[in-house]
Scaffold this active site. Structure first.
Site, short mmCIF file in Angstrom:
data_model
loop_
_atom_site.label_atom_id
_atom_site.label_comp_id
_atom_site.label_asym_id
_atom_site.label_seq_id
_atom_site.Cartn_x
_atom_site.Cartn_y
_atom_site.Cartn_z
N ASP A 97 50.39 46.35 42.25
CA ASP A 97 49.66 46.15 40.99
C ASP A 97 48.24 46.69 40.97
O ASP A 97 47.43 46.28 40.15
CB ASP A 97 49.61 44.66 40.67
CG ASP A 97 48.93 43.83 41.76
OD1 ASP A 97 48.29 44.42 42.65
OD2 ASP A 97 49.03 42.59 41.71
N GLU A 119 57.64 46.18 45.64
CA GLU A 119 57.22 44.92 45.01
C GLU A 119 57.24 45.07 43.49
O GLU A 119 56.28 44.74 42.80
CB GLU A 119 55.84 44.47 45.51
CG GLU A 119 55.57 42.99 45.27
CD GLU A 119 54.16 42.57 45.64
OE1 GLU A 119 54.00 41.96 46.72
OE2 GLU A 119 53.22 42.83 44.86
N GLU A 133 45.76 43.53 36.98
CA GLU A 133 46.98 43.70 37.78
C GLU A 133 48.26 43.62 36.95
O GLU A 133 49.21 44.38 37.19
CB GLU A 133 47.02 42.65 38.90
CG GLU A 133 46.02 42.89 40.01
CD GLU A 133 44.64 42.32 39.74
OE1 GLU A 133 43.76 42.45 40.61
OE2 GLU A 133 44.43 41.76 38.64
N HIS A 213 39.09 34.84 44.67
CA HIS A 213 38.42 36.08 44.26
C HIS A 213 38.81 36.55 42.86
O HIS A 213 38.28 37.53 42.36
CB HIS A 213 38.77 37.20 45.24
CG HIS A 213 40.21 37.63 45.16
ND1 HIS A 213 41.22 36.92 45.75
CD2 HIS A 213 40.80 38.68 44.54
CE1 HIS A 213 42.37 37.51 45.52
NE2 HIS A 213 42.15 38.57 44.77
N ARG A 215 39.27 37.54 39.07
CA ARG A 215 38.33 37.72 37.97
C ARG A 215 38.44 36.61 36.93
O ARG A 215 37.46 36.17 36.35
CB ARG A 215 38.58 39.07 37.27
CG ARG A 215 38.13 40.30 38.04
CD ARG A 215 38.41 41.55 37.21
NE ARG A 215 37.98 42.76 37.89
CZ ARG A 215 38.72 43.45 38.75
NH1 ARG A 215 39.93 43.01 39.05
NH2 ARG A 215 38.27 44.55 39.32
N HIS A 245 34.41 35.95 49.39
CA HIS A 245 34.47 37.31 48.86
C HIS A 245 33.06 37.80 48.54
O HIS A 245 32.19 37.02 48.14
CB HIS A 245 35.33 37.31 47.59
CG HIS A 245 35.81 38.66 47.16
ND1 HIS A 245 35.01 39.56 46.48
CD2 HIS A 245 37.01 39.28 47.32
CE1 HIS A 245 35.69 40.65 46.22
NE2 HIS A 245 36.91 40.52 46.73
#
Length: 374
Positions: A97, A119, A133, A213, A215, A245
């Site tokens: 992704d 995947e 993603e 991490h 967003r 992170h």
């Protein structure tokens, strides 16, 4: 002889593609295989390449200060053309992704190579969660000729999108291949970060590993997460490790809320072997990571997922993870429950991992071999 180009650019991709590289490179008399890295992440990518002993054939070295999705997407597409012109691959393998995946898939489509999506088929069907993603997956899925889905649910997602069933293959997830390779190796290697962890881990306390991490959790979400961790640390006899992170949107709330709490260890991001070592030592894991949801069950570690949606519902159905979002009370409640309720803990820690048994890379190789022979 058919030519295979394996493309990745981030640390998570590198971890999941490394077993494929090693499998295909074993049979250079069958496939001419080359590796291209975009270095969307530079330092973290290099750590994984070193651990798995992989030397790229093409290194685009695209990471730059101030990089954003606009420039990165354009750079991947334009930089892929000379690679494609030079190697002339029949198949291009991309993963999951990332911006590297979707942009490299588009470049390969333009070139006329067959795109193989590792995947494939994970969906939340919410364009903005996770961002970007979810749309990267959907874009790559539309461009792909061959889809290697980790689970039956992923296959169903693709069938709903009218993907040809003859080119969807359920193989498990290569992350399990990587983890099973790594979990023994980390006990043998001499690694500075592992030695540092050994010096600060208290073996008399339950260890909780936290990572975050995403967003979509920036802002109030991370403040809620940090407040939950603080309360757990103050009320429970545990040691909490949080590799923080580097993004300022993560660093600021984490340090504001957690920096002075004795049993919370805020540490720098870990290389892959050190992270695997820490997962092995943990009692449970609290995370918003997709990969950890897949890896932890193979180590018998229950996972609390700090997201409101997940493209990995198989783990929920299998009982290896619990979705807690960023609600402070929910995170605290489920953490305490796992620490205190042995039956619940044992039920989660022994549940079957729906993501495979470590043979995915071999399966992908054999499928592509069969398809290339037709």
């Amino acid at each position: 002889m058919k030519r295979v180009l394996i493309v990745f650019g981030t640390r998570p991709e590198a971890i999941k593609m490394a077993p494929l590289v090693k499998e295909f490179k074993k049979y250079e008399d069958i496939f001419d295989t080359k590796v291209c890295v975009t270095a969307q992440h530079r330092e973290m990518l290099d750590q994984v390449l070193d651990f798995f002993e992989i030397t790229p054939d093409y290194d685009l070295n695209l990471m730059k200060p101030g990089q954003n999705l606009f420039t990165l997407t354009a750079d991947v597409i334009s930089s892929m053309k000379p690679v494609l012109d030079d190697f002339i691959p029949d198949y291009v393998l991309v993963h999951g992704d990332t911006t590297t995946s979707s942009a490299a898939a588009l470049a390969s489509f333009y070139f006329g190579a067959k795109v193989c999506h590792i995947e494939a088929g994970l969906r939340t069907n919410n364009r903005l969660s996770p961002f970007p993603e979810e749309m990267n997956r959907q874009i790559t899925g539309r461009l792909a000729d061959i889809h290697f889905a980790p689970t039956e649910q992923s296959k169903l997602n693709l069938l709903k999108e009218n993907v040809d069933p003859d080119f969807i293959f359920v193989t498990g997830n290569t992350v399990i291949d990587a983890l099973l390779y790594a979990k023994d190796k980390v006990e043998e290697i001499n690694d500075e970060q592992i030695e540092f962890l050994k010096s600060i881990v208290d073996p008399t306390k339950d260890l909780i590993l936290v990572t975050g991490h995403r967003r979509e959790n920036f802002g109030e979400g991370f403040i809620n997460i940090c407040n939950a961790i603080k309360q757990i640390a103050l009320e429970q006899d545990v040691q909490i490790f949080y590799p923080v992170h580097l993004n300022p949107n993560v660093q600021k709330p984490v340090n504001n809320v957690l920096k002075d709490i004795e049993n919370v260890k805020l540490i720098s991001p870990l290389n892959y072997p050190a992270f695997v070592w820490l997962m092995k030592k943990s009692k449970l894991i609290i995370t918003d990571s997709g990969g950890v949801q897949e890896e932890a069950p193979s180590l018998g570690k229950p996972v609390l997922v700090m997201r409101n949606t997940t493209e990995r519902p198989e783990a929920l159905n299998a009982g290896t993870v619990i979705l807690v979002g960023t609600d402070t009370a929910e995170i605290i409640h489920h953490t305490k429950k796992l620490l205190m309720n042995k039956d619940l803990y044992n039920q989660m820690s022994t549940a079957h991992n729906p993501y495979g048994n470590g043979e995915t890379s071999r399966e992908v190789f054999e499928i592509l071999l069969k398809l290339s022979s037709n």
